[in-house]
Design a protein around this motif. Sequence first.
Motif, PDB file in Angstrom:
ATOM      1  N   GLU A  76      28.023  85.278  10.491  1.00 31.22           N
ATOM      2  CA  GLU A  76      29.179  85.690   9.714  1.00 31.22           C
ATOM      3  C   GLU A  76      30.288  84.662   9.827  1.00 31.22           C
ATOM      4  OE1 GLU A  76      30.146  90.051  10.300  1.00 31.22           O
ATOM      5  OE2 GLU A  76      28.877  89.530  11.989  1.00 31.22           O
ATOM      6  N   ARG A  77      30.880  84.343   8.693  1.00 33.66           N
ATOM      7  CA  ARG A  77      32.019  83.431   8.691  1.00 33.66           C
ATOM      8  C   ARG A  77      33.065  83.996   7.756  1.00 33.66           C
ATOM      9  NH1 ARG A  77      28.602  77.869   8.046  1.00 33.66           N
ATOM     10  NH2 ARG A  77      27.496  78.064  10.001  1.00 33.66           N
TER      11      ARG A  77
ATOM     12  N   ARG B 124      33.731  88.738  17.076  1.00 31.67           N
ATOM     13  CA  ARG B 124      34.501  89.570  16.157  1.00 31.67           C
ATOM     14  C   ARG B 124      33.768  89.709  14.836  1.00 31.67           C
ATOM     15  NH1 ARG B 124      40.167  86.787  15.748  1.00 31.67           N
ATOM     16  NH2 ARG B 124      38.833  84.931  15.747  1.00 31.67           N
ATOM     17  N   SER B 125      34.046  90.814  14.130  1.00 29.19           N
ATOM     18  CA  SER B 125      33.384  91.039  12.856  1.00 29.19           C
ATOM     19  C   SER B 125      34.198  91.986  12.002  1.00 29.19           C
ATOM     20  CB  SER B 125      31.984  91.621  13.076  1.00 29.19           C
ATOM     21  OG  SER B 125      31.391  91.961  11.852  1.00 29.19           O
TER      22      SER B 125
ATOM     23  N   CYS C 231      23.336  89.935  12.171  1.00 28.36           N
ATOM     24  CA  CYS C 231      23.756  88.563  12.441  1.00 28.36           C
ATOM     25  C   CYS C 231      23.565  88.206  13.911  1.00 28.36           C
ATOM     26  CB  CYS C 231      25.212  88.371  12.038  1.00 28.36           C
ATOM     27  SG  CYS C 231      25.532  88.606  10.278  1.00 28.36           S
ATOM     28  N   CYS C 232      23.939  89.129  14.804  1.00 30.09           N
ATOM     29  CA  CYS C 232      23.791  88.882  16.241  1.00 30.09           C
ATOM     30  C   CYS C 232      22.317  88.750  16.617  1.00 30.09           C
ATOM     31  CB  CYS C 232      24.437  90.008  17.034  1.00 30.09           C
ATOM     32  SG  CYS C 232      26.230  90.094  16.902  1.00 30.09           S
TER      33      CYS C 232
ATOM     34  N   PRO D 297      37.798  79.435  10.342  1.00 29.26           N
ATOM     35  CA  PRO D 297      37.008  80.668  10.283  1.00 29.26           C
ATOM     36  C   PRO D 297      37.228  81.502  11.538  1.00 29.26           C
ATOM     37  CG  PRO D 297      35.685  78.778   9.626  1.00 29.26           C
ATOM     38  CD  PRO D 297      36.973  78.232  10.163  1.00 29.26           C
ATOM     39  N   ASP D 298      37.203  82.815  11.372  1.00 28.74           N
ATOM     40  CA  ASP D 298      37.500  83.708  12.484  1.00 28.74           C
ATOM     41  C   ASP D 298      36.636  83.446  13.717  1.00 28.74           C
ATOM     42  OD1 ASP D 298      39.539  85.033  11.264  1.00 28.74           O
ATOM     43  OD2 ASP D 298      38.378  86.800  10.684  1.00 28.74           O
ATOM     44  N   ASN D 299      35.319  83.265  13.503  1.00 31.64           N
ATOM     45  CA  ASN D 299      34.402  83.138  14.627  1.00 31.64           C
ATOM     46  C   ASN D 299      34.074  81.680  14.958  1.00 31.64           C
ATOM     47  OD1 ASN D 299      33.999  85.871  15.264  1.00 31.64           O
ATOM     48  ND2 ASN D 299      32.685  86.111  13.484  1.00 31.64           N
ATOM     49  N   ARG D 300      34.914  80.757  14.533  1.00 29.57           N
ATOM     50  CA  ARG D 300      34.594  79.337  14.714  1.00 29.57           C
ATOM     51  C   ARG D 300      34.381  78.991  16.184  1.00 29.57           C
ATOM     52  NH1 ARG D 300      38.181  74.827  15.317  1.00 29.57           N
ATOM     53  NH2 ARG D 300      37.157  72.854  14.787  1.00 29.57           N
ATOM     54  N   GLY D 301      35.272  79.424  17.046  1.00 27.18           N
ATOM     55  CA  GLY D 301      35.136  79.102  18.464  1.00 27.18           C
ATOM     56  C   GLY D 301      33.885  79.693  19.072  1.00 27.18           C
ATOM     57  N   ILE D 302      33.587  80.952  18.727  1.00 29.27           N
ATOM     58  CA  ILE D 302      32.392  81.609  19.240  1.00 29.27           C
ATOM     59  C   ILE D 302      31.140  80.885  18.764  1.00 29.27           C
ATOM     60  CG2 ILE D 302      30.993  83.689  19.040  1.00 29.27           C
ATOM     61  CD1 ILE D 302      33.146  84.066  21.019  1.00 29.27           C
TER      62      ILE D 302
END
Length: 311
Positions: free
Chosen positions: A31-32, A198-199, A209-210, A267-272
């Motif tokens: 997810e992005r 986060r999602s 996705c996970c 993007p929200d999950n970029r670091g993750i």
Amino acid sequence: RHRQPRCQRGRGPGPQGDQGSAARFHRRGIERTLHTGSVGGACSPEAMFLGQLYLDGLILTSDLCTCGTFISLAWKLHKSKSAAGLSLQTLITVVGARSLHLLSHFMRLHYLPAVIPWLLYPSMDVVNAAAGILLLTSFVLLYYRTYEREKDNFGVAVLQKLDLLPKSGNLSNSPVFACGFLYACIAVLALIWYSVRRSNHSFAVSYFCCFYEVMGAVALIPQLVMFQKDKRVSPALANFVVLTAVNRLCTLIFWISYPWVYTWRYPDNRGIQMTSEVLNLLILSDFLFYWARSKIRGDKEVIIGDGYSAV
């Protein structure tokens, strides 16, 4: 529908609207969610075109590497007429991941290119999934008798210690139970991963996705365990791992580069996701070291450890 963000500087998430809407896209089932922001500056159309082409090219290159992994495995089976050294657990998990990846198009989660024609991406995914399924079918029908099931025992020892499997007989090293254990671990790790990332999607979509991401992370572990037992790895199997590493490197570079192309947009999950790709590369790093060392030495095979005492 996703529209590529305009070349403007943002100041973080804004209200719902033309400049503050969230554009969702997806790569490798991840997810992005991109928060666009307020207008603050602009870059030249030529620079934006090249940046978008660069990002699109990274994703396409990763898909081509995936295709290359299946070609390498097919060449290994065809040339040696044997499945020796190849992990069935890894093959099943890799093929399963590529098949799951196709669903991202129907769920509107897949990355949408800005420059390269969109049709090329789902076409590559269909080709990769079909190639993987064909390869797995060939393995089972033509080469299973040469499969080293006693070496492909990742997780079997754990089941035996828990008295869930006998320590002798055909069931003691059954690939069915081994794959079942691997997928059970994937399901549990996916739940843990779901609690971390986060999602904005539903539980079903987020868990999908996970699950896909964890599959990609652990898929090669059984194969790497087999390498440690054999101590010597054929060039075709080595290429399989190296191309997988290049695939993940392209995805990592994509995440690193995205804010450079779409300035100040993260993007929200970029670091993750960057952390996830780094972890994926770390899992392969031990083998990549021995691969590079063997190339420097001019060895025909990749030698694990000292390797020279292995027959």
